[in-house]
Motif scaffolding. Structure first.
Motif, PDB file in Angstrom:
ATOM      1  N   VAL A 277      41.698  46.335  49.165  1.00 57.56           N
ATOM      2  CA  VAL A 277      42.058  45.040  48.577  1.00 57.56           C
ATOM      3  C   VAL A 277      42.879  45.244  47.308  1.00 57.56           C
ATOM      4  N   LEU A 320      30.146  48.949  37.933  1.00 55.81           N
ATOM      5  CA  LEU A 320      30.411  47.743  37.163  1.00 55.81           C
ATOM      6  C   LEU A 320      31.906  47.520  37.036  1.00 55.81           C
ATOM      7  N   TRP A 322      34.430  48.871  38.710  1.00 56.74           N
ATOM      8  CA  TRP A 322      35.139  48.660  39.974  1.00 56.74           C
ATOM      9  C   TRP A 322      34.966  47.230  40.463  1.00 56.74           C
ATOM     10  N   GLY A 323      33.773  46.707  40.310  1.00 62.06           N
ATOM     11  CA  GLY A 323      33.553  45.315  40.700  1.00 62.06           C
ATOM     12  C   GLY A 323      34.431  44.378  39.889  1.00 62.06           C
ATOM     13  N   VAL A 324      34.474  44.623  38.570  1.00 63.72           N
ATOM     14  CA  VAL A 324      35.297  43.777  37.703  1.00 63.72           C
ATOM     15  C   VAL A 324      36.762  43.882  38.103  1.00 63.72           C
ATOM     16  N   LEU A 326      38.022  44.659  40.987  1.00 68.44           N
ATOM     17  CA  LEU A 326      38.249  43.984  42.275  1.00 68.44           C
ATOM     18  C   LEU A 326      38.407  42.477  42.076  1.00 68.44           C
ATOM     19  N   ILE A 327      37.472  41.874  41.328  1.00 66.79           N
ATOM     20  CA  ILE A 327      37.522  40.422  41.124  1.00 66.79           C
ATOM     21  C   ILE A 327      38.791  40.043  40.343  1.00 66.79           C
ATOM     22  N   MET A 330      41.897  40.226  42.541  1.00 74.89           N
ATOM     23  CA  MET A 330      41.977  39.109  43.479  1.00 74.89           C
ATOM     24  C   MET A 330      42.344  37.827  42.744  1.00 74.89           C
ATOM     25  N   ALA A 331      41.772  37.631  41.565  1.00 76.28           N
ATOM     26  CA  ALA A 331      42.099  36.431  40.794  1.00 76.28           C
ATOM     27  C   ALA A 331      43.574  36.434  40.410  1.00 76.28           C
ATOM     28  N   HIS A 334      45.753  35.673  43.306  1.00 79.02           N
ATOM     29  CA  HIS A 334      45.634  34.263  43.657  1.00 79.02           C
ATOM     30  C   HIS A 334      46.526  33.418  42.754  1.00 79.02           C
TER      31      HIS A 334
END
Lengths: 351, 342
Positions: A277, A320, A322-324, A326-327, A330-331, A334
């Motif tokens: 992603v 932590l 990597w999650g941030v 990723l989000i 994507m944001a 968008h």
């Protein structure tokens, strides 16, 4: 909204013009450069040494190869949750062949021949796993997320039952000798394997009709069907490719650990999705590039190697961050898509 | 006609499998139809039963959430830690309220991201789940806590009933928290069956656009569903700590796949719009039986993963294949494929 963007990217691909995908890759390259500069300033005496750079290049191919397979499945509009299970089972098959077939003091020729046989067997396992997923998705119509979830449990179950939950060790040295070898002392074999895989996947995606059809299936399965594409065949091919790539990654993992066990690297599934992603692959299907994914892998490897330099930061910070990331990615995508859409709309109104 | 319909339902086959498996276990071990085994099963059903209620609602609405184990663990750990640090002696109600609120906030974060980004919820919640888990393990430096706060210890020693098994000389007790499962199931059934919101959840999963045009606020429904899942996860997390008698912050990792498997096995369609409470409970029961009782059959535990995978594939494959056949029949020679969804 989604459809229009996808078709747009497809058209631009065909025209061969400088398209939005290049801005995506450029953006990732800027992030990569920024991360490298940041760590070089913070810890130049560790980060910029030859050993550190070589170790990074040695480590990333494992999940990089998994991410390539994940990208293909995502382009088709699906997802492959069974990559790690397939990698584990392939690794186990490869290792058990090596353990049984290569005697203690085998001649180098025999060892190499057996290594090739075992790798071939591992790839065959990958083909079977991919075939299972592909048939379940295309012929039975099970949604990809469920088919590969069930397939993952099934494959992992076979691996667990085969090894009875314990690990296979006592491997002949040939596998780890080859897998951890550094050509001329600097170029890891794993990197070479990754480059070969990436080139083949890129060639299949950009230069063959398979790639073109895959983008069509992912953009709009119904339209591609009416355009005469055999959707089922394309989907099966995609998941088989993902299975083969998983098998290759599984063999590399065994070479690094010098053993094989069911359940090794379970977190790699999440990482492969993340990389895919992050590299600009559209989770709704229809878009993705090898370039983008490769740069995304490098970013993540530099980040995680960089964090390892700071002893007070535990490994868990990596999850932590990597999650941030990723989000945030994507944001950002968008928001920039919305802006582009608005611009397109305005341009249409002016006409 | 009614029988014909029955044969087409997943729930029917899951029920048959459960009955067949229990008879098989009874024949092999003679220990299935005993009071203490039932109590053990009921006890093992508490956590999956509660969580699958939320997961089912999400899947009915066409969404999915893989971050709820992380939410549950983070809420549980934070609540226990806070209670220990202030030496909390008050009512358990406040602890559950605190944990539920924490979960609710995290669930609403998921909901907001899903509404805003309009990307597959699977990938969004994968990211947020990684954040929650990373936050717990890295920032809070979570460790196993052996001694719980006093109110929790009291609750974990409160039992509803105890069943003795004379032949084996062991007894099993049904903990008080079993009531939470009953409440969760009752509330979910009521919500889905008798409220407009429940209809809206089915409508959203069936067809998003139609749902919107029928006058539902789609974003509000989604926020409700993800918020509920978070709150439920927070509540269940603390229940889990009570049940285990200790706080093990990583004990639920990987649980999301088990719950999704149970829900799907119970006849809920992953594409949304279909699903029943009793089907989900049966799916959860079947998976619990496999992980709990396969050993009674003399099957080594490492086969349970294989059996689970097989059941998922058969369970989903049957309904998917039937849907495919139906579409083919409707469309004559040219099957129209539904768009594949992640």
């Amino acid at each position: 909204m989604k459809k229009r963007l996808n078709v747009g990217s497809l058209q631009k691909r065909g025209a061969g013009s400088i398209s939005s995908q290049d801005t995506g890759v450029r953006r990732l390259l800027i992030i990569l450069a920024a991360v490298i500069v940041l760590f070089s300033i913070l810890q130049p005496e560790v980060f910029l040494t030859k050993d550190y750079i070589v170790s990074m290049l040695y480590l990333f191919p494992e999940f990089g190869i998994l991410a390539l397979g994940m990208m293909l499945c995502m382009i088709s509009g699906g997802i492959d949750l069974s990559v790690v299970s397939t990698a584990n089972l392939s690794g186990i098959v490869c290792c058990s062949i090596l353990v049984r077939m290569v005697p203690e003091n085998a001649a180098p020729g025999l060892a190499v021949a057996m290594l090739l046989v075992s790798i071939l067997a591992a790839v065959l396992v990958g083909v079977c796993g991919g075939l299972l997923n592909g048939v379940l998705i295309s012929k039975l119509g099970i949604p990809p997320i469920l088919a590969t979830l069930g397939g993952s449990d099934l494959i992992m179950g076979i691996a667990l039952a085969f090894t009875k939950g314990s690990s296979i060790s006592g491997l002949p040295p040939i596998l780890s000798n080859v897998g951890t070898h550094h050509i001329f002392g600097v170029l890891p074999v794993t990197l070479v394997v990754f480059v070969i895989c990436a080139l083949i996947v890129a060639w299949r995606l950009e230069k063959t009709t398979y790639g073109y059809k895959l983008f069509m299936v992912g953009s709009n399965a119904k339209a591609s069907r009416y355009a005469g594409v055999d959707n089922d065949k394309i989907i099966i091919q995609t998941y088989v490719t993902s299975g083969i790539l998983s098998a290759v990654a599984g063999v590399l993992m065994c070479a690094r650990f010098n053993s094989a066990r069911a359940g090794v690297g379970v977190s790699y599934t999440m990482q492969a999705i993340l990389i895919s992603v992050l590299g600009g692959t559209d989770p709704n299907g229809g878009f993705g590039t090898v370039r983008g994914v490769t740069v995304a892998i490098l970013i993540l490897q530099v980040l995680s190697s960089g964090f390892n330099m700071f002893p007070f930061l535990s490994n868990f910070y990596r999850d932590l961050i990597w999650g941030v990331v990723l989000i945030l990615v994507m944001a950002y995508n968008h928001v920039s898509n919305l802006r582009k859409l608005k611009k397109e709309r305005e341009a249409l109104q002016i006409k | 006609m009614r029988f014909k319909k029955l044969f087409k339902r997943n729930e029917f086959y899951v029920g048959i499998t459960i009955v067949a498996l229990s008879i098989l276990i009874q024949i092999r071990s003679g220990q299935f139809f005993t009071g203490n085994n039932f109590v053990d099963l009921a006890r093992a059903m508490i956590i999956p039963g509660m969580l699958t209620m939320g997961v089912m609602m999400q899947i009915i609405s066409g969404g999915i959430d893989v971050s709820f184990p992380a939410i549950a663990m983070l809420s549980m750990y934070t609540t226990v830690k806070v209670a220990l640090s202030i030496d909390f002696q008050g009512s358990m109600v406040f602890m559950f309220l605190f944990s539920t609120m924490l979960g609710l906030v995290m669930g609403l974060m998921n909901g907001a991201l899903v509404c805003w980004l309009k990307l597959p919820a699977f990938i969004i919640t994968l990211g947020t789940g990684s954040i929650f888990l990373g936050f717990m393990q890295a920032v809070l430096k979570s460790r196993n806590i052996g001694i719980l706060p006093k109110p929790m210890r009291v609750l974990s020693k409160t039992y509803l009933l105890t069943a003795h098994n004379e032949t084996l000389g062991i007894s099993s007790s049904l903990p008080f928290v079993f009531i939470f499962l009953i409440v969760a199931v009752a509330l979910t059934s009521f919500l889905l069956r008798y409220t407009m919101l429940g209809r809206g959840i089915y409508a959203l999963g069936g067809d998003r656009d139609a749902c919107q045009r029928a006058g539902y606020n789609v974003n509000a429904i989604q926020m409700f569903i993800y918020g509920t899942m978070g709150a439920l996860a927070g509540f269940t997390g603390l229940t889990r700590a009570v049940l285990m008698g200790s706080c093990q912050p990583t004990s639920l990792i990987g649980y999301e796949m088990t719950c999704i498997a149970a829900v799907v096995l119970g006849g809920t369609r992953i594409s949304g719009g279909h699903g029943t409470v009793y089907g989900t409970l049966m799916g959860a029961l079947l998976l619990t039986m496999i992980s709990n009782s396969l050993i009674l059959l003399g099957v080594p535990t490492y086969w349970s993963k294989f059996v689970t995978g097989l059941l998922i594939i058969i369970g989903t494959g049957m309904s998917a294949y039937q849907a495919l056949q139906q579409r083919k029949k409707l469309a004559g020679k040219y099957p129209v494929e539904e768009e594949k969804q992640v």
